[in-house]
Design a protein around this motif. Structure first.
Motif, PDB file in Angstrom:
ATOM      1  N   ILE A  33     -77.056  76.083 -39.400  1.00  0.00           N
ATOM      2  CA  ILE A  33     -76.691  77.276 -38.632  1.00  0.00           C
ATOM      3  C   ILE A  33     -75.497  77.006 -37.728  1.00  0.00           C
ATOM      4  CG2 ILE A  33     -77.447  78.848 -36.790  1.00  0.00           C
ATOM      5  CD1 ILE A  33     -80.275  78.676 -38.055  1.00  0.00           C
ATOM      6  N   SER A  34     -75.491  75.856 -37.058  1.00  0.00           N
ATOM      7  CA  SER A  34     -74.446  75.627 -36.068  1.00  0.00           C
ATOM      8  C   SER A  34     -73.887  74.211 -36.066  1.00  0.00           C
ATOM      9  CB  SER A  34     -74.976  75.957 -34.674  1.00  0.00           C
ATOM     10  OG  SER A  34     -76.093  75.126 -34.361  1.00  0.00           O
ATOM     11  N   GLY A  35     -74.251  73.405 -37.066  1.00  0.00           N
ATOM     12  CA  GLY A  35     -73.747  72.037 -37.128  1.00  0.00           C
ATOM     13  C   GLY A  35     -72.332  71.987 -37.674  1.00  0.00           C
ATOM     14  N   PRO A  36     -71.822  70.786 -37.822  1.00  0.00           N
ATOM     15  CA  PRO A  36     -70.457  70.648 -38.342  1.00  0.00           C
ATOM     16  C   PRO A  36     -70.381  70.979 -39.833  1.00  0.00           C
ATOM     17  CG  PRO A  36     -71.456  68.483 -38.012  1.00  0.00           C
ATOM     18  CD  PRO A  36     -72.428  69.496 -37.479  1.00  0.00           C
ATOM     19  N   PRO A  37     -69.209  71.407 -40.287  1.00  0.00           N
ATOM     20  CA  PRO A  37     -69.028  71.654 -41.706  1.00  0.00           C
ATOM     21  C   PRO A  37     -69.087  70.345 -42.492  1.00  0.00           C
ATOM     22  CG  PRO A  37     -66.998  72.134 -40.457  1.00  0.00           C
ATOM     23  CD  PRO A  37     -68.031  71.657 -39.493  1.00  0.00           C
ATOM     24  N   PRO A  38     -69.409  70.345 -43.739  1.00  0.00           N
ATOM     25  CA  PRO A  38     -69.536  71.527 -44.580  1.00  0.00           C
ATOM     26  C   PRO A  38     -70.929  72.168 -44.540  1.00  0.00           C
ATOM     27  CG  PRO A  38     -69.733  69.592 -45.950  1.00  0.00           C
ATOM     28  CD  PRO A  38     -69.467  69.110 -44.543  1.00  0.00           C
ATOM     29  N   LEU A  39     -71.939  71.494 -43.986  1.00  0.00           N
ATOM     30  CA  LEU A  39     -73.267  72.107 -43.928  1.00  0.00           C
ATOM     31  C   LEU A  39     -73.263  73.285 -42.961  1.00  0.00           C
ATOM     32  CD1 LEU A  39     -76.211  72.128 -44.829  1.00  0.00           C
ATOM     33  CD2 LEU A  39     -76.690  70.374 -43.106  1.00  0.00           C
ATOM     34  N   GLY A  40     -72.633  73.103 -41.832  1.00  0.00           N
ATOM     35  CA  GLY A  40     -72.551  74.163 -40.831  1.00  0.00           C
ATOM     36  C   GLY A  40     -71.339  75.049 -41.060  1.00  0.00           C
TER      37      GLY A  40
ATOM     38  N   ALA B  92     -66.735  75.763 -43.262  1.00  0.00           N
ATOM     39  CA  ALA B  92     -66.326  75.365 -44.609  1.00  0.00           C
ATOM     40  C   ALA B  92     -66.448  76.575 -45.530  1.00  0.00           C
ATOM     41  CB  ALA B  92     -67.213  74.219 -45.110  1.00  0.00           C
ATOM     42  N   PRO B  93     -65.753  76.555 -46.670  1.00  0.00           N
ATOM     43  CA  PRO B  93     -65.917  77.638 -47.646  1.00  0.00           C
ATOM     44  C   PRO B  93     -67.369  77.725 -48.133  1.00  0.00           C
ATOM     45  CG  PRO B  93     -63.999  76.280 -48.181  1.00  0.00           C
ATOM     46  CD  PRO B  93     -64.751  75.572 -47.080  1.00  0.00           C
ATOM     47  N   ALA B  94     -67.767  78.904 -48.563  1.00  0.00           N
ATOM     48  CA  ALA B  94     -69.158  79.166 -48.955  1.00  0.00           C
ATOM     49  C   ALA B  94     -69.647  78.211 -50.038  1.00  0.00           C
ATOM     50  CB  ALA B  94     -69.307  80.620 -49.421  1.00  0.00           C
ATOM     51  N   ARG B  95     -68.823  77.916 -51.029  1.00  0.00           N
ATOM     52  CA  ARG B  95     -69.267  77.014 -52.104  1.00  0.00           C
ATOM     53  C   ARG B  95     -69.567  75.621 -51.559  1.00  0.00           C
ATOM     54  NH1 ARG B  95     -70.427  76.146 -56.980  1.00  0.00           N
ATOM     55  NH2 ARG B  95     -69.663  74.448 -58.260  1.00  0.00           N
ATOM     56  N   GLN B  96     -68.725  75.120 -50.692  1.00  0.00           N
ATOM     57  CA  GLN B  96     -68.960  73.808 -50.088  1.00  0.00           C
ATOM     58  C   GLN B  96     -70.228  73.819 -49.235  1.00  0.00           C
ATOM     59  OE1 GLN B  96     -65.545  72.396 -47.938  1.00  0.00           O
ATOM     60  NE2 GLN B  96     -64.239  72.417 -49.760  1.00  0.00           N
ATOM     61  N   ARG B  97     -70.451  74.918 -48.528  1.00  0.00           N
ATOM     62  CA  ARG B  97     -71.651  75.029 -47.702  1.00  0.00           C
ATOM     63  C   ARG B  97     -72.914  75.079 -48.560  1.00  0.00           C
ATOM     64  NH1 ARG B  97     -71.953  78.952 -42.971  1.00  0.00           N
ATOM     65  NH2 ARG B  97     -73.461  77.369 -42.347  1.00  0.00           N
ATOM     66  N   LEU B  98     -72.851  75.810 -49.682  1.00  0.00           N
ATOM     67  CA  LEU B  98     -73.991  75.850 -50.606  1.00  0.00           C
ATOM     68  C   LEU B  98     -74.302  74.455 -51.138  1.00  0.00           C
ATOM     69  CD1 LEU B  98     -73.509  79.040 -52.802  1.00  0.00           C
ATOM     70  CD2 LEU B  98     -75.603  78.364 -51.656  1.00  0.00           C
ATOM     71  N   LYS B  99     -73.281  73.762 -51.583  1.00  0.00           N
ATOM     72  CA  LYS B  99     -73.470  72.419 -52.112  1.00  0.00           C
ATOM     73  C   LYS B  99     -74.035  71.494 -51.023  1.00  0.00           C
ATOM     74  CE  LYS B  99     -71.075  68.593 -54.269  1.00  0.00           C
ATOM     75  NZ  LYS B  99     -69.808  68.015 -54.679  1.00  0.00           N
ATOM     76  N   ALA B 100     -73.516  71.597 -49.811  1.00  0.00           N
ATOM     77  CA  ALA B 100     -73.994  70.763 -48.704  1.00  0.00           C
ATOM     78  C   ALA B 100     -75.437  71.089 -48.356  1.00  0.00           C
ATOM     79  CB  ALA B 100     -73.089  70.945 -47.484  1.00  0.00           C
ATOM     80  N   PHE B 101     -75.794  72.378 -48.399  1.00  0.00           N
ATOM     81  CA  PHE B 101     -77.172  72.783 -48.102  1.00  0.00           C
ATOM     82  C   PHE B 101     -78.134  72.181 -49.132  1.00  0.00           C
ATOM     83  CE2 PHE B 101     -80.865  75.482 -48.702  1.00  0.00           C
ATOM     84  CZ  PHE B 101     -81.304  75.695 -47.398  1.00  0.00           C
ATOM     85  N   LEU B 102     -77.799  72.327 -50.410  1.00  0.00           N
ATOM     86  CA  LEU B 102     -78.670  71.790 -51.463  1.00  0.00           C
ATOM     87  C   LEU B 102     -78.794  70.278 -51.356  1.00  0.00           C
ATOM     88  CD1 LEU B 102     -77.464  74.014 -54.452  1.00  0.00           C
ATOM     89  CD2 LEU B 102     -79.540  74.305 -53.074  1.00  0.00           C
ATOM     90  N   SER B 103     -77.703  69.613 -51.065  1.00  0.00           N
ATOM     91  CA  SER B 103     -77.728  68.163 -50.918  1.00  0.00           C
ATOM     92  C   SER B 103     -78.580  67.745 -49.721  1.00  0.00           C
ATOM     93  CB  SER B 103     -76.292  67.643 -50.753  1.00  0.00           C
ATOM     94  OG  SER B 103     -76.291  66.250 -50.589  1.00  0.00           O
ATOM     95  N   ALA B 104     -78.417  68.431 -48.601  1.00  0.00           N
ATOM     96  CA  ALA B 104     -79.213  68.118 -47.400  1.00  0.00           C
ATOM     97  C   ALA B 104     -80.693  68.398 -47.647  1.00  0.00           C
ATOM     98  CB  ALA B 104     -78.699  68.924 -46.206  1.00  0.00           C
ATOM     99  N   TYR B 105     -80.983  69.434 -48.408  1.00  0.00           N
ATOM    100  CA  TYR B 105     -82.377  69.752 -48.723  1.00  0.00           C
ATOM    101  C   TYR B 105     -82.996  68.630 -49.571  1.00  0.00           C
ATOM    102  CZ  TYR B 105     -86.173  73.190 -48.993  1.00  0.00           C
ATOM    103  OH  TYR B 105     -87.367  73.865 -48.847  1.00  0.00           O
ATOM    104  N   VAL B 106     -82.231  68.121 -50.529  1.00  0.00           N
ATOM    105  CA  VAL B 106     -82.718  67.001 -51.345  1.00  0.00           C
ATOM    106  C   VAL B 106     -82.960  65.780 -50.458  1.00  0.00           C
ATOM    107  CG1 VAL B 106     -82.085  65.348 -53.163  1.00  0.00           C
ATOM    108  CG2 VAL B 106     -81.752  67.798 -53.534  1.00  0.00           C
TER     109      VAL B 106
END
Length: 190
Positions: free
Chosen positions: A81-88, A91-105
């Motif tokens: 929600i508020s962390g640094p990019p690319p998770l936060g 960053a572009p939406a595709r990078q954020r999606l990839k970062a979210f999935l990676s962080a979830y794993v």
């Protein structure tokens, strides 16, 4: 503290203390014995409360597992929600999606078995938590930014499905976390 609108009744001080004792006892037993340490009768003894008190606070192991994961979930949410990019943001939406999935794993790698108990002990538990709804909403927003003409809710659920803890624990019998991340990236498509 004042209650937040829609959050339910304020917890009594003694009930809050008992809840904290139970969660601390459960964390101690899980650290010592693994997931098998989530035996509610043993937790009651360790916490110094009656078994009825444990069941009033946590009707099953899944509810207790959710409580044990609470701080980790808060940190995860804060990061996307508020962390640094690319998770936060930033960053572009595709990078954020990839970062979210990676962080979830990564989260599943650390807490997969406990998440599995939290998600499967009670039918449909995974889908009715505020955490799942927030994860889904976050993905929906990113997907809409990328592909406004598709059904973003379906795509979000489709991306979250392989992140069910039981699925992940099963996959880890024959795959590495990197293989799972690569597979999720392939699901993202172009």
């Amino acid at each position: 503290m004042l209650p937040i609108a829609g959050s339910g009744p304020v917890e009594r001080a003694d009930a809050a203390r008992n809840r904290q004792k139970i969660v601390r006892a459960a964390a101690k037993l899980v650290a010592a014995k693994g997931i098998e340490g989530l035996a509610l009768d043993e937790i009651a003894v360790e916490a110094g409360v009656g078994i009825g008190t444990v069941y009033r606070r946590f009707p099953d192991k899944g509810a207790l597992a959710q409580a044990l994961l609470d701080e980790n979930e808060r940190e995860f949410q804060e990061a996307f929600i508020s962390g640094p990019p690319p998770l936060g943001p930033g960053a572009p939406a595709r990078q954020r999606l990839k970062a979210f999935l990676s962080a979830y794993v990564d989260r599943l790698e650390t807490h997969g078995r406990l998440l599995m108990v939290a998600e499967t002990e009670t039918p449909m538990a995974r889908f009715v938590t505020g955490a799942y709804r927030l994860h889904q909403s976050h993905l929906v927003a990113l997907i809409r930014e990328l592909e406004p003409d598709i059904d973003a809710h379906f795509r979000a659920d489709a991306l979250l499905a392989p992140l069910a803890a039981a699925q992940y624990v099963h996959q880890r019998q024959s795959m590495t976390p990197e293989q799972i991340k690569d597979g999720l990236e392939q699901l993202l498509g172009r």
